[in-house]
Enzyme design. Structure first.
Site, PDB file in Angstrom:
ATOM      1  N   ALA A 111      24.379  37.463  37.462  1.00  0.00           N
ATOM      2  CA  ALA A 111      24.264  36.845  38.784  1.00  0.00           C
ATOM      3  C   ALA A 111      25.450  36.035  39.286  1.00  0.00           C
ATOM      4  O   ALA A 111      25.589  35.832  40.487  1.00  0.00           O
ATOM      5  CB  ALA A 111      23.019  35.965  38.820  1.00  0.00           C
ATOM      6  N   GLY A 114      26.959  34.310  42.445  1.00  0.00           N
ATOM      7  CA  GLY A 114      25.746  34.094  43.211  1.00  0.00           C
ATOM      8  C   GLY A 114      25.677  34.752  44.578  1.00  0.00           C
ATOM      9  O   GLY A 114      24.759  34.472  45.350  1.00  0.00           O
ATOM     10  N   GLY A 115      26.628  35.634  44.889  1.00  0.00           N
ATOM     11  CA  GLY A 115      26.589  36.312  46.193  1.00  0.00           C
ATOM     12  C   GLY A 115      25.263  37.015  46.424  1.00  0.00           C
ATOM     13  O   GLY A 115      24.588  36.805  47.440  1.00  0.00           O
ATOM     14  N   LYS A 116      24.870  37.804  45.438  1.00  0.00           N
ATOM     15  CA  LYS A 116      23.632  38.576  45.642  1.00  0.00           C
ATOM     16  C   LYS A 116      22.407  37.700  45.401  1.00  0.00           C
ATOM     17  O   LYS A 116      21.396  37.848  46.074  1.00  0.00           O
ATOM     18  CB  LYS A 116      23.634  39.820  44.752  1.00  0.00           C
ATOM     19  CG  LYS A 116      24.778  40.721  45.173  1.00  0.00           C
ATOM     20  CD  LYS A 116      24.938  41.951  44.370  1.00  0.00           C
ATOM     21  CE  LYS A 116      26.255  42.613  44.698  1.00  0.00           C
ATOM     22  NZ  LYS A 116      27.450  41.866  44.207  1.00  0.00           N
ATOM     23  N   GLU A 134      22.992  34.427  34.120  1.00  0.00           N
ATOM     24  CA  GLU A 134      24.426  34.667  33.893  1.00  0.00           C
ATOM     25  C   GLU A 134      24.734  34.341  32.439  1.00  0.00           C
ATOM     26  O   GLU A 134      24.494  33.231  31.988  1.00  0.00           O
ATOM     27  CB  GLU A 134      25.264  33.801  34.856  1.00  0.00           C
ATOM     28  CG  GLU A 134      26.746  33.779  34.563  1.00  0.00           C
ATOM     29  CD  GLU A 134      27.409  35.149  34.478  1.00  0.00           C
ATOM     30  OE1 GLU A 134      27.149  35.999  35.350  1.00  0.00           O
ATOM     31  OE2 GLU A 134      28.173  35.371  33.526  1.00  0.00           O
ATOM     32  N   ARG A 139      30.415  30.232  34.074  1.00  0.00           N
ATOM     33  CA  ARG A 139      30.103  30.909  35.332  1.00  0.00           C
ATOM     34  C   ARG A 139      28.671  30.569  35.784  1.00  0.00           C
ATOM     35  O   ARG A 139      28.386  30.488  36.969  1.00  0.00           O
ATOM     36  CB  ARG A 139      30.280  32.418  35.184  1.00  0.00           C
ATOM     37  CG  ARG A 139      31.744  32.836  35.093  1.00  0.00           C
ATOM     38  CD  ARG A 139      31.905  34.327  34.806  1.00  0.00           C
ATOM     39  NE  ARG A 139      31.375  35.207  35.803  1.00  0.00           N
ATOM     40  CZ  ARG A 139      31.980  35.551  36.935  1.00  0.00           C
ATOM     41  NH1 ARG A 139      33.178  35.085  37.185  1.00  0.00           N
ATOM     42  NH2 ARG A 139      31.408  36.363  37.799  1.00  0.00           N
ATOM     43  N   CYS A 231      31.268  47.332  41.076  1.00  0.00           N
ATOM     44  CA  CYS A 231      32.365  47.374  42.043  1.00  0.00           C
ATOM     45  C   CYS A 231      33.468  48.270  41.496  1.00  0.00           C
ATOM     46  O   CYS A 231      34.633  47.917  41.516  1.00  0.00           O
ATOM     47  CB  CYS A 231      32.859  45.973  42.394  1.00  0.00           C
ATOM     48  SG  CYS A 231      33.423  45.031  40.984  1.00  0.00           S
TER      49      CYS A 231
HETATM   50  N1  SAM Z   1      26.180  39.466  41.081  1.00  0.00           N
HETATM   51  C1  SAM Z   1      27.330  38.613  41.169  1.00  0.00           C
HETATM   52  C2  SAM Z   1      27.540  38.243  42.620  1.00  0.00           C
HETATM   53  O1  SAM Z   1      27.083  38.955  43.500  1.00  0.00           O
HETATM   54  O2  SAM Z   1      28.131  37.169  42.886  1.00  0.00           O
HETATM   55  C3  SAM Z   1      28.551  39.218  40.543  1.00  0.00           C
HETATM   56  C4  SAM Z   1      28.323  39.625  39.110  1.00  0.00           C
HETATM   57  S1  SAM Z   1      29.735  40.227  38.264  1.00  0.00           S
HETATM   58  C5  SAM Z   1      29.953  41.766  38.970  1.00  0.00           C
HETATM   59  C6  SAM Z   1      29.065  40.619  36.692  1.00  0.00           C
HETATM   60  C7  SAM Z   1      28.630  39.438  35.855  1.00  0.00           C
HETATM   61  O3  SAM Z   1      28.114  39.941  34.613  1.00  0.00           O
HETATM   62  C8  SAM Z   1      29.744  38.475  35.503  1.00  0.00           C
HETATM   63  O4  SAM Z   1      29.427  37.195  35.976  1.00  0.00           O
HETATM   64  C9  SAM Z   1      29.802  38.492  33.977  1.00  0.00           C
HETATM   65  O5  SAM Z   1      30.032  37.218  33.407  1.00  0.00           O
HETATM   66  C10 SAM Z   1      28.424  39.010  33.601  1.00  0.00           C
HETATM   67  N2  SAM Z   1      28.413  39.676  32.266  1.00  0.00           N
HETATM   68  C11 SAM Z   1      29.452  39.931  31.455  1.00  0.00           C
HETATM   69  N3  SAM Z   1      29.034  40.509  30.315  1.00  0.00           N
HETATM   70  C12 SAM Z   1      27.706  40.616  30.403  1.00  0.00           C
HETATM   71  C13 SAM Z   1      26.702  41.111  29.534  1.00  0.00           C
HETATM   72  N4  SAM Z   1      26.995  41.639  28.353  1.00  0.00           N
HETATM   73  N5  SAM Z   1      25.432  41.042  29.945  1.00  0.00           N
HETATM   74  C14 SAM Z   1      25.126  40.509  31.145  1.00  0.00           C
HETATM   75  N6  SAM Z   1      26.041  40.034  32.007  1.00  0.00           N
HETATM   76  C15 SAM Z   1      27.306  40.080  31.635  1.00  0.00           C
END
Ligand code: SAM
Length: 460
Positions: A111, A114-116, A134, A139, A231
């Site tokens: 998460a 937090g955008g979504k 998260e 983060r 993304c």
């Molecule tokens: N959803 C968020 C937003 O809209 O602001 C962006 C999320 S970003 C694409 C992916 C997130 O997954 C990161 O914050 C990262 O720290 C987390 N992440 C990294 N490894 C992970 C894991 N093994 N399991 C779950 N989350 C993980």
């Protein structure tokens, strides 16, 4: 920095030389700037979006706007008040895939920042609950700050491995996996991501996505929707992740009702088994590279909601007089439940209070609902988070309206002059939007804005 050679070669093979070149050219162009307004705080959407320099609406999100240029958000009090979130346009699309979220229980498994989460929180409304998880602690604390500022009061933030959330079996109406990925879609907005990309990082990401999807599926209830997004343009992490998931979950996956997608939006629509897929290429759609997919868990599945055994009891009861004092601070006290965790009182939407309690007994919850504050001799010393709560009853505390310049000084945690402040606690506002509290004691004012949130940047 140049685009990675292996990436350029792959997109030329996958899309053909002409379209591959168009994609690479778009990745070297100027990215659009977009925001999403907070319906609970933005006031007149047209007035605020125009002040920010809006040039058009994001077609797939009612609250999304494109801006003509990037304002200095840091010096805009409305940004700090949670009146909008600076969110890339393509990623706002997941709101359409979620369907009607009012009163639903949503798990946002990856998460931060937090955008979504904030989008789902607005859609879930006061009867709904978003559990925003998260894995990365640092983060997760940024996520918690953004959630507090958004002020919907219907979010619980956890910082766990996805496995811990998977143990809440069949719990959620919607599970969103915005997976950590190789980030090819960010090559334009964040050129540094080009240097971090490698073919081996794609393989690591794909394996991680497989593991996360298994836990997401466990947490989803029959009939609920799974929203998968990344993304990146990479097939192994997009369609590939869904194909690998369907190899073990295929019988349980069903098609979800899907939204109308305007052909002029430039989204490439597709299908992987029961999943409908949506890909945003920056040379076709107005946004960054993004991939999203949606499917349902078979509503006919016979599956029971299960949670792990409670490990701790955290919630202390709020007695009658505490409830009366806390209720004075919110617009709809009857729709909220209050309890104490340690010496701080919290409020949650009544409809989801039991769910939050269960969650807090089995998982480390960083923050949830609204931190109301502490009671001293029966009177509430408000928590800074209460100022951000959209359901705050403004008659509980005098408001001091600051002009933008004075508001920015307040947000820097600079000294506050006593003029315009009542004796005692004040809610500091700018354009009517609450920023935080300050306490006047005679000719002196305590600026109670949280040090961790203060503006550090000095140059405008
Ligand atoms: N959803 C968020 C937003 O809209 O602001 C962006 C999320 S970003 C694409 C992916 C997130 O997954 C990161 O914050 C990262 O720290 C987390 N992440 C990294 N490894 C992970 C894991 N093994 N399991 C779950 N989350 C993980």
């Amino acid at each position: 920095m140049e685009l990675p050679v292996a990436f350029v070669g792959r997109v030329a093979r996958d899309l053909g030389p002409e379209e591959g070149a168009a994609l690479c050219a778009a990745l070297d162009s100027v990215p659009p700037v977009s925001i999403r307004l907070n319906p609970a705080k933005c006031g007149d959407a047209v007035v605020l979006s125009q002040r920010l320099g809006a040039v058009g609406q994001v077609p797939w999100c009612a609250d999304g706007w494109y801006l003509g240029a990037r304002p200095q958000f840091t010096f805009d009090p409305a940004f700090h008040a949670g009146a909008y979130y600076v969110q890339e346009a393509a990623s706002q699309f997941v709101g359409l895939l979620a369907g009607d979220l009012a009163g639903r229980r949503v798990l946002d498994l990856c998460a931060a920042p937090g955008g979504k989460t904030t989008l789902y929180a607005s859609l879930a409304g006061p009867e709904g609950l978003v559990v925003a998880n998260e894995i990365d602690r640092r983060r997760a604390s940024v996520l918690a700050d953004n959630v507090r500022k958004w002020g919907t009061g219907n979010v619980a933030v956890t910082a766990c491995e996805p496995k811990a959330l998977g143990e809440l079996e069949n719990w959620f109406d919607v599970v969103a996996v915005d997976a950590p990925c190789s980030g090819e879609g960010m090559f334009r907005k964040d050129p540094a991501s080009r240097g971090e990309w490698s073919e081996s990082s794609v393989r690591v990401c794909a394996a991680r996505q497989d593991a996360i999807l298994r836990e997401a599926w466990r947490a989803l209830k029959p009939g609920g929707r799974l929203i998968y997004s990344t993304c990146t343009f990479n097939r192994d992490e997009d369609e590939g992740s869904l194909e690998r998931m369907l190899a073990w979950a295929g019988d349980e996956a069903a098609e979800a009702p899907v939204p109308e997608v305007g052909s002029e939006w430039g989204i490439v629509c597709g299908r992987v088994g029961a999943f409908r897929t949506y890909r945003f290429f920056p040379h076709r759609a107005c946004g960054e590279g993004f991939f999203a997919a949606v499917a349902c868990k078979d509503p006919e599945l016979d599956a029971r909601m299960r949670s792990p055994k409670a490990r701790r009891t955290l919630f202390g009861q709020a007695d009658k007089s505490a409830v009366a004092e806390l209720g004075r601070w919110v617009q709809e006290p009857a729709a909220m439940r209050f309890a104490a965790i340690g010496d701080t009182f919290y409020g949650w939407p009544a409809a989801q209070a039991d769910a939050v309690r269960t969650l807090s007994e089995v998982l480390p919850v960083i923050c949830s609902g609204v931190a109301m504050g502490q009671l001293f001799k029966g009177r509430l010393k408000p928590d800074p988070a209460l100022a951000f709560f959209a359901g705050l009853d403004r008659s509980a505390v005098p408001a001091a309206e600051f002009d933008p310049e004075r508001a920015v000084d307040y947000l820097r945690k600079a000294e506050v002059r006593p003029d315009a402040l009542a004796e005692g606690m004040n809610l500091i506002c700018c354009e009517g939007r609450a920023l935080g509290f300050a306490k006047r004691i005679g000719g002196r004012v305590n600026n109670l804005y949280p040090a961790s949130l203060r503006i550090l940047k000095s140059e405008r």
